[in-house]
Write an enzyme that holds these catalytic residues in place. Structure first.
Site, PDB file in Angstrom:
ATOM      1  N   ARG A 214       0.914  -1.014   0.205  1.00 28.96           N
ATOM      2  CA  ARG A 214       0.297   0.257  -0.084  1.00 28.96           C
ATOM      3  C   ARG A 214       0.727   0.937   0.116  1.00 28.96           C
ATOM      4  O   ARG A 214       0.566   2.724  -1.152  1.00 28.96           O
ATOM      5  CB  ARG A 214      -1.076   0.092   1.400  1.00 28.96           C
ATOM      6  CG  ARG A 214      -1.960  -1.122   1.046  1.00 28.96           C
ATOM      7  CD  ARG A 214      -3.344  -1.225   2.269  1.00 28.96           C
ATOM      8  NE  ARG A 214      -2.842  -1.376   3.662  1.00 28.96           N
ATOM      9  CZ  ARG A 214      -3.280  -2.218   3.979  1.00 28.96           C
ATOM     10  NH1 ARG A 214      -3.736  -2.990   2.950  1.00 28.96           N
ATOM     11  NH2 ARG A 214      -2.782  -2.754   5.088  1.00 28.96           N
ATOM     12  N   ASP A 252     -16.207  -4.108  -4.344  1.00 37.37           N
ATOM     13  CA  ASP A 252     -16.029  -4.974  -3.605  1.00 37.37           C
ATOM     14  C   ASP A 252     -17.202  -5.931  -3.448  1.00 37.37           C
ATOM     15  O   ASP A 252     -18.660  -5.116  -3.565  1.00 37.37           O
ATOM     16  CB  ASP A 252     -15.706  -5.060  -2.221  1.00 37.37           C
ATOM     17  CG  ASP A 252     -15.460  -6.556  -2.145  1.00 37.37           C
ATOM     18  OD1 ASP A 252     -13.959  -6.513  -1.379  1.00 37.37           O
ATOM     19  OD2 ASP A 252     -16.044  -7.118  -1.481  1.00 37.37           O
ATOM     20  N   SER A 253     -17.540  -7.135  -4.359  1.00 35.52           N
ATOM     21  CA  SER A 253     -18.939  -7.511  -3.987  1.00 35.52           C
ATOM     22  C   SER A 253     -19.531  -7.488  -2.851  1.00 35.52           C
ATOM     23  O   SER A 253     -20.798  -8.491  -2.585  1.00 35.52           O
ATOM     24  CB  SER A 253     -18.785  -9.325  -4.551  1.00 35.52           C
ATOM     25  OG  SER A 253     -17.624 -10.209  -3.705  1.00 35.52           O
ATOM     26  N   ASP A 299      -6.857  -7.515  -5.641  1.00 34.51           N
ATOM     27  CA  ASP A 299      -6.254  -8.294  -4.922  1.00 34.51           C
ATOM     28  C   ASP A 299      -7.639  -9.440  -4.191  1.00 34.51           C
ATOM     29  O   ASP A 299      -8.011  -8.416  -3.470  1.00 34.51           O
ATOM     30  CB  ASP A 299      -5.539  -7.263  -4.253  1.00 34.51           C
ATOM     31  CG  ASP A 299      -5.133  -7.972  -2.118  1.00 34.51           C
ATOM     32  OD1 ASP A 299      -5.046  -8.821  -2.819  1.00 34.51           O
ATOM     33  OD2 ASP A 299      -5.009  -6.851  -1.616  1.00 34.51           O
ATOM     34  N   CYS A 339      -3.028 -14.225  -3.654  1.00 35.58           N
ATOM     35  CA  CYS A 339      -2.936 -14.908  -1.668  1.00 35.58           C
ATOM     36  C   CYS A 339      -3.036 -16.267  -1.714  1.00 35.58           C
ATOM     37  O   CYS A 339      -2.832 -16.702  -0.858  1.00 35.58           O
ATOM     38  CB  CYS A 339      -3.032 -13.952  -1.190  1.00 35.58           C
ATOM     39  SG  CYS A 339      -5.339 -14.259  -1.618  1.00 35.58           S
TER      40      CYS A 339
END
Length: 395
Positions: A214, A252-253, A299, A339
């Protein structure tokens, strides 16, 4: 000391343990004492009956997570020694300092020779999470040692393991404070504030592993239009705003994630009209986006949590990155991550390169990213390397 139950290995199956790998797989075990229950502390012997290791037993593919390769007692002093070593690593990395409200990971499982245990520090509150039954059963001992090791730096210990453990009858699975109590859920990272959702948030409430990445993004954000896909709590978004982005869109969902993103942006930049958040599926959002952004962050959550899902995961990474390449303006920057532990660096890079070729974009690698120093990788346990990232210049 030797009254613990014993697991004996098959002949020739002790090689990885001789190299200090901290897992014992079910196929390596020749026999074990009767009556062993999940979470019990056990001794692992080789085929000749010689001591090799001591660790927590749990039925499954990984049957023992090794705590020590020395025939020592696992008691209060043991936990204190392990936690002190973990603290020393963070201090060496410039974390765990006297800075007020500092956020960092104090224990990272196998990376700190404490498999199955995660401890994240948000100012004076430590959030502890067990990923094995053995660590769950030891939670009170660990918390007591933690308070001793951290002194006045930690005043509250919150236990959050409901989503990381199977149901354990009679073991008190509920989340809650083991020490202290705090209603202040605002923490600090590099001078920026954020809410920590200890109760229902993913992981321990925030993705500390992206802290350094970040900060890097902040350097690239000036005068750019930024898209933060799979934004969760908006960490990359408010770093981009501090970096001087002219526009930031967070997607975002999860409606809960969007709510937290908006709260976090408001904490740092109240009333700032540069930011908008959208609750929508990532692929659907990217489908209707063409050349609208010159800095994009991808991400996503882990696409593959086991090897059986690897093929579909790689296809997913390729598809998602191809969509991103389509919506980046010439001269734009892509921060893209995986990730998924089972996805290697080379496999992830190949998926991204395939996406670039499909989108017919010229791409240069500016940075290759990974997890930060407070998420250390045990050199004997390469599986601990899970976060992969690329920063790409897109022509």
């Amino acid at each position: 000391m030797n009254s613990l139950p014993i697991l004996q290995l098959r002949r020739g199956k002790d090689e990885s343990l001789r190299r200090f790998h901290p897992w014992v797989f079910s196929g390596a075990i020749a026999r074990c004492d009767e009556g062993i229950e999940d979470g019990d502390l056990v001794i692992v012997n080789d085929a000749e009956g010689n001591f090799i290791a001591k660790g927590h037993y749990q039925r499954g593919t990984i049957m023992v997570r090794v705590l020590t390769f020395d025939n020592e007692d696992v008691n209060h002093d043991f936990w204190v020694r392990r936690l002190r070593k973990a603290r020393c690593v963070r201090e060496a990395a410039g974390l765990c300092s006297d800075d007020e409200g500092q956020t960092f990971r104090l224990v990272h499982g196998e990376g700190d020779q404490l498999p199955g245990l995660v401890i994240d520090c948000y100012g004076s509150t430590a959030v502890m999470q067990a990923h094995s039954v053995g660590m769950h059963k030891c939670r009170h001992q660990v918390a007591k040692a933690l308070m001793e090791v951290m002194g006045d730096k930690v005043r509250n210990v919150y236990y959050k393991s409901e989503t990381t453990l199977p149901f354990i009858k009679g073991e008190g699975e509920e989340n809650g404070f083991l020490y202290g109590e705090s209603v202040d859920d605002v923490a600090m990272e590099n001078g920026l504030k954020f809410h920590v959702d200890w109760l229902k948030g993913q992981k321990t409430g925030f993705f500390i592993d992206q802290r350094d990445n970040r900060a890097l993004l902040e350097r690239y954000a000036k005068d750019r239009s930024v898209l933060n896909m799979c934004c969760y709590t908006g960490g990359f978004s408010f770093y981009a705003m501090r970096g001087g982005a002219k526009l930031v869109h967070s997607v975002d969902s999860s409606a809960k994630a969007i709510e937290l993103t908006n709260l976090n942006v408001e904490l740092n930049y109240p009333g700032d009209t540069r930011h908008q958040a959208f609750c929508e599926d990532a692929f659907r959002y990217l489908d209707k986006t063409k050349n609208d952004y010159d800095l994009v962050i991808l991400d996503p959550p882990a696409f593959a949590k086991h090897r059986g899902a690897l093929h579909n995961a790689l296809k997913g990474y390729t598809r998602l990155n191809a969509k991103a390449f389509e919506c980046i303006r010439p001269g734009g920057i892509l921060f893209t991550f995986s990730c998924s532990q089972v996805v290697t660096k080379d496999q992830f890079r190949n998926a991204v390169f395939t996406a670039a070729a499909q989108a017919r974009r010229e791409v240069r690698i500016l940075h290759q990213l990974h997890q930060p120093a407070d998420h250390p990788i045990n050199i004997y346990h390469p599986e601990g390397e899970y976060l992969k990232g690329l920063v790409l210049y897109v022509e």
